[in-house]
Design an enzyme around this catalytic site. Sequence first.
Site, PDB file in Angstrom:
ATOM      1  N   LYS A 169       0.818  -1.222   0.000  1.00 38.74           N
ATOM      2  CA  LYS A 169       0.000   0.000   0.000  1.00 38.74           C
ATOM      3  C   LYS A 169       0.848   1.267   0.000  1.00 38.74           C
ATOM      4  O   LYS A 169       0.521   2.245  -0.668  1.00 38.74           O
ATOM      5  CB  LYS A 169      -0.899   0.026   1.239  1.00 38.74           C
ATOM      6  CG  LYS A 169      -1.868  -1.115   1.321  1.00 38.74           C
ATOM      7  CD  LYS A 169      -3.236  -0.693   0.846  1.00 38.74           C
ATOM      8  CE  LYS A 169      -4.174  -1.898   0.864  1.00 38.74           C
ATOM      9  NZ  LYS A 169      -3.828  -2.889  -0.175  1.00 38.74           N
ATOM     10  N   GLU A 211      -4.498   8.448   6.962  1.00 38.45           N
ATOM     11  CA  GLU A 211      -5.061   9.318   5.940  1.00 38.45           C
ATOM     12  C   GLU A 211      -6.415   9.861   6.367  1.00 38.45           C
ATOM     13  O   GLU A 211      -7.014   9.399   7.358  1.00 38.45           O
ATOM     14  CB  GLU A 211      -5.164   8.584   4.592  1.00 38.45           C
ATOM     15  CG  GLU A 211      -6.075   7.394   4.608  1.00 38.45           C
ATOM     16  CD  GLU A 211      -6.077   6.672   3.272  1.00 38.45           C
ATOM     17  OE1 GLU A 211      -5.060   6.648   2.566  1.00 38.45           O
ATOM     18  OE2 GLU A 211      -7.137   6.109   2.934  1.00 38.45           O
ATOM     19  N   HIS A 242     -16.090  -4.906   3.752  1.00 44.57           N
ATOM     20  CA  HIS A 242     -15.301  -4.700   2.530  1.00 44.57           C
ATOM     21  C   HIS A 242     -15.448  -5.839   1.520  1.00 44.57           C
ATOM     22  O   HIS A 242     -14.617  -6.000   0.638  1.00 44.57           O
ATOM     23  CB  HIS A 242     -13.838  -4.434   2.860  1.00 44.57           C
ATOM     24  CG  HIS A 242     -13.654  -3.130   3.551  1.00 44.57           C
ATOM     25  ND1 HIS A 242     -13.162  -2.010   2.942  1.00 44.57           N
ATOM     26  CD2 HIS A 242     -13.960  -2.740   4.819  1.00 44.57           C
ATOM     27  CE1 HIS A 242     -13.160  -1.001   3.790  1.00 44.57           C
ATOM     28  NE2 HIS A 242     -13.648  -1.420   4.945  1.00 44.57           N
ATOM     29  N   ARG A 297      -5.029  -8.012 -11.237  1.00 48.03           N
ATOM     30  CA  ARG A 297      -5.623  -9.256 -11.723  1.00 48.03           C
ATOM     31  C   ARG A 297      -6.976  -8.937 -12.324  1.00 48.03           C
ATOM     32  O   ARG A 297      -7.438  -7.811 -12.261  1.00 48.03           O
ATOM     33  CB  ARG A 297      -5.825 -10.212 -10.553  1.00 48.03           C
ATOM     34  CG  ARG A 297      -6.617  -9.507  -9.431  1.00 48.03           C
ATOM     35  CD  ARG A 297      -7.163 -10.414  -8.401  1.00 48.03           C
ATOM     36  NE  ARG A 297      -7.439  -9.736  -7.157  1.00 48.03           N
ATOM     37  CZ  ARG A 297      -8.572  -9.097  -6.840  1.00 48.03           C
ATOM     38  NH1 ARG A 297      -9.556  -9.065  -7.713  1.00 48.03           N
ATOM     39  NH2 ARG A 297      -8.725  -8.501  -5.684  1.00 48.03           N
TER      40      ARG A 297
END
Lengths: 166, 166, 509, 509
Positions: D128, D211, D246, D302
Amino acid sequence: MKYITKLGGEEREFTIERHGDGLRARCGETVYALDLALVGDGATFSLLVDGRSYDVVADVQREQVLLQMLGERFVVHVEDERERAAHAVAGHKQGGKRELRASMPGIVVDVKVEQGSEVAEGQTLVVLEAMKMQNPLTAETAGKVTRVLCKKGEAVAAGALLLELE
Amino acid sequence: MKYITKLGGEEREFTIERHGDGLRARCGETVYALDLALVGDGATFSLLVDGRSYDVVADVQREQVLLQMLGERFVVHVEDERERAAHAVAGHKQGGKRELRASMPGIVVDVKVEQGSEVAEGQTLVVLEAMKMQNPLTAETAGKVTRVLCKKGEAVAAGALLLELE
Amino acid sequence: MLSRYPSTRNMPPIRRILVANRGEIALRVIRTAQEMGIETVAVYSDADRTALHVRRASRAVHLGGNKPSESYLDIEKVVAAARATGCDALHPGYGFLSENEDAAQACIDAGIEFLGPNPKAILLMGDKVEARKIAMQAGVPLVPGLQEDVDEAHLVQAAKQVGYPVMLKAAAGGGGKGIRIVREEKELLEAFHMARAEAKGAFGDDRVYLEKFVTRPRHVEIQIMADKHGGVVFYGERECSVQRRHQKLVEESPCAALTPEVRAQMGKAACDLARAVNYVGAGTVEFLLSEGKFYFLEMNTRLQVEHPVTEMRFGVDLVREQIRIGAGERVSPVAEPRGHSIEVRVNAEDPDTYFPSLGRITRLNLPGGPGVRLDSALYRGLEVTPYYDSMLAKLVVHGENREQAIARCERALRELRIVGVSTSLPVALRTLQSDEFRSGDYDTGILERLDRKPPAARRELAMLAAAATRFLFAERAGARAAESTATGRDAAPRWATLGRIERLRRSAP
Amino acid sequence: MLSRYPSTRNMPPIRRILVANRGEIALRVIRTAQEMGIETVAVYSDADRTALHVRRASRAVHLGGNKPSESYLDIEKVVAAARATGCDALHPGYGFLSENEDAAQACIDAGIEFLGPNPKAILLMGDKVEARKIAMQAGVPLVPGLQEDVDEAHLVQAAKQVGYPVMLKAAAGGGGKGIRIVREEKELLEAFHMARAEAKGAFGDDRVYLEKFVTRPRHVEIQIMADKHGGVVFYGERECSVQRRHQKLVEESPCAALTPEVRAQMGKAACDLARAVNYVGAGTVEFLLSEGKFYFLEMNTRLQVEHPVTEMRFGVDLVREQIRIGAGERVSPVAEPRGHSIEVRVNAEDPDTYFPSLGRITRLNLPGGPGVRLDSALYRGLEVTPYYDSMLAKLVVHGENREQAIARCERALRELRIVGVSTSLPVALRTLQSDEFRSGDYDTGILERLDRKPPAARRELAMLAAAATRFLFAERAGARAAESTATGRDAAPRWATLGRIERLRRSAP
């Protein structure tokens, strides 16, 4: 176990036996490594032949195996060696008695023969109507009609015995 | 026959009987004309209620009916009047004995109680892992653990008895 | 519940539709209506009580009987069902009442919108001789011949003028019945008398007409859609030359033999014909295409079986258009077509003899993945009866181009498994794999020329597979027999036992 | 046999592909390969011997074991299978080895084309912190925050600068694990220590970054495709805000909140990022969209689960593009998108508790008709085991516009019946029927706010239906008991008897 298979005019003999986790089939000089697994629904099989994969639906009705594979439909006749021997004996005893059965449910629209009729191979014996179409049922070989078990206008089930011949 | 149905917190009583070719159901003042037909595959039904059509899959497991209809899934508890009467008697005899069973096959990753533990309603008793997820199994009502039948790390089948409580 | 979210824009006044049909086409109409928030009323015969169209409709009305004449063809019963359930429209599907002007009239009389053309247009296009006359007047090209009933006196001269070979056709005919081809003058008179007699017998109408026999014809048709305000559009063509006994088996779009110019001419001709009879709704104008020229064949005043081929290329829902038009809306703009579509009809029939095949569907595997659509009313447990049409399903695929569509169709055909009856699937597969079809250069004779025998390598494999499955069955039956001997019970005959094992396995929770 | 009709134009040198996956995505790859005349080799674990991907592939190789680590995740075994069967390419699908740089490298070392990006790109985008750095350099907008591992010393100041609420995220995380939201400065330090500890525990890597927490975010992603010659294209966006923990449940395209301008900017940003890492093949760049602004989230190197949403709108086969690109061809031109697509994921889980649901699939009705696609490896008899992901199928629909697509999706959801395990279908239906989803104005919180209880009228009907089926069962069992008494045999307990009757009925020929 030895199996004699017939499809159309062709005949092949396979010897099949357990071999490790799978099966081994022999046909003449050719040897195949098979892995045959029954799928959950009871009539579908996953067949691996030397690592090549085939999805097979097999409806086994005694010696007749109705197969769907490769997008095709095959009706294969399979005898094992014991059955073949038994049939050889039975064949002598039974003589040439044969039956004409309804290939589908329908209405008998015409009976072209009567008891005692001599018939030629391919001759139309009975006409069945189903799904708006007329279907002639013909004699597989020449012979003589010994009994007539249906009549014009009658509704018959699939497999119903229509005539006996010899 | 009278049926007491429960879904979520709601309860409805239906009286159902044959009426002509179909069925008639009564619930309070409301009367329904039903036509219920079993479809070929054995667990699907075509249900007409006053001419309105519903395609129903019903998995009837004794008093629990698992339904799929209208794009929804319902677990309805249905007792007929005789069963209700029988249960009323049995309820007195059995006292408050209860079982905790595995809701799915999986691995027991934690047992949070031991024999003799007093538990509160909603308290986590056992943690099961299946499909990469941990699922806490909780106490339906307050009570006491009388037997522990599983241990940490053990693989269990669906429906396996894990604990007994009272 | 279904109309909980009606469209806020311009919702048509159609709120409930009676679907006067059965099978996949009834389901087709129900699906679109449901998507539009419109209720549907199914009608059904005794045999169809648990049919999918009954289960998926909002409501269902029993018509009784098994024969079509007692149920789906009984105009009075059907219209009465529509009135009793408060329907404001009726969709006839194809077949049954779809091209019956009396049904259309009965709906009008009952104040119900018939989702099809007016009775007059049905009547005119249903009569071959009338249809040819109107087409000629509208400037639509015809196969050279006589538009009128031929009499013996003019026959020989007319045939000479048109040029041999010629064809004699029953005016009231359809589906290929009552057609005779005459190659020489000396055969003409006898053929004419026989054609008249056949026409009389088959249709109760002995009128016969004569036309040029077109060599290597392709059957190409134009899909049109017309509204009540004079708007007529067309959605390209469908190539339907893969047929036997005039029954289509494989259809595709676009037609590999059509140039953009000829396509535009055909489309214009079809629209002109529709305008000539004040046509409303979905219709198909069939043409013969031969050596770059096209000739009017007939107009079908209904939605065709093969309409999904057009839907996949144009991204349109033709049933939705029919309903919109019935509600008084105008035809939608036609999108640019994309890629290539192929439809395969799956019939319950023996692929070797073409005999119908009846029975219960015991297993079903449906194809999936990209670009595959299946329209069918099949379900496991369905009893295929002799009362109705033998078509079980339509497999439709879409690909970026013809080559990809063919490959996709082959792939999907292999995935589709129907067990319990025999089907025409192997014939379709053989067609798609034939060099003639792949070349795109084929005509209506393609199926007659087709070698329907599976290739030798596949036959070998089938024999091996059959032997292996018998081996496995025998082995399992043996194990079972040993087990029951051990437990002291009698061993049942091996086939019976095996069947039982499988059944128990299957019904395990 | 499959390669009997190879394309004559520019056929890629890929002749045989090892499909290093299972379930619907393995089948997805096999289908396209088969359509391209390319052979496929399936690999399988013990549990998957009769799985559909094994039965539909050209060849199959047993890897052994049931756990992913013994089979689909074992790079050595998988690459050895590819070599042993003479494969020239390997498709990793999604999950398993698809974002594993070692697998990509092992393929390169074995001379096998890995159908995905180079190992370096996988590695960079998988981290990340690295991914954010590269995105920033490429000019891709980021959520305000620190691109580096945060240390305690700078934490408080950084959070103040970014503005509360802020988010702490594990650098090595994914799928929502290791995320903490901090609303006030006083919570910050404790949350930071916990996030570090969690990250260490879950990923063996305690780096955490900080963030801004974006309000009412939508999850919108761009599908890109890049070739080996520097060509990069994008196929519009997918809106994936319907998710819980998620995990996406419903995806659609286009996104109702995206203007053409923002779409173009997002597409350019995604392509720029791909170019920055010399990306090759299919990839997805995920963004948060909030108040008309978008921020880079991560790149998935992918093919995504939800790729069919894009395929239906653009008329493209993304797997075909992957294979073409792997063979060295250039990206195809991107067609104009058409209409609207929606995908629903069908998971084996209890719709009330979200617990996984295991068992054997005993009945299956698949949806059909216009605009419906089903990607699944389901079959009747399949045993849903705890070893693998709980996704059973993907239902994808296409319509002329969003309203029609929603209605079509509802219709297809009602047609799809899976019996034997519980599924998430009712949750998807409830989502599609919710005012929030229908309005198009929703964000990633939609599922939490969803009322999952069926409406009262349906609950009433369900109770009536349940009582009626029990009545019918009892009646039939009674008739059966009477019959066996009459024939002198003992009547079995009523439930057992009924089960037997049904079983016999079902197995009748």
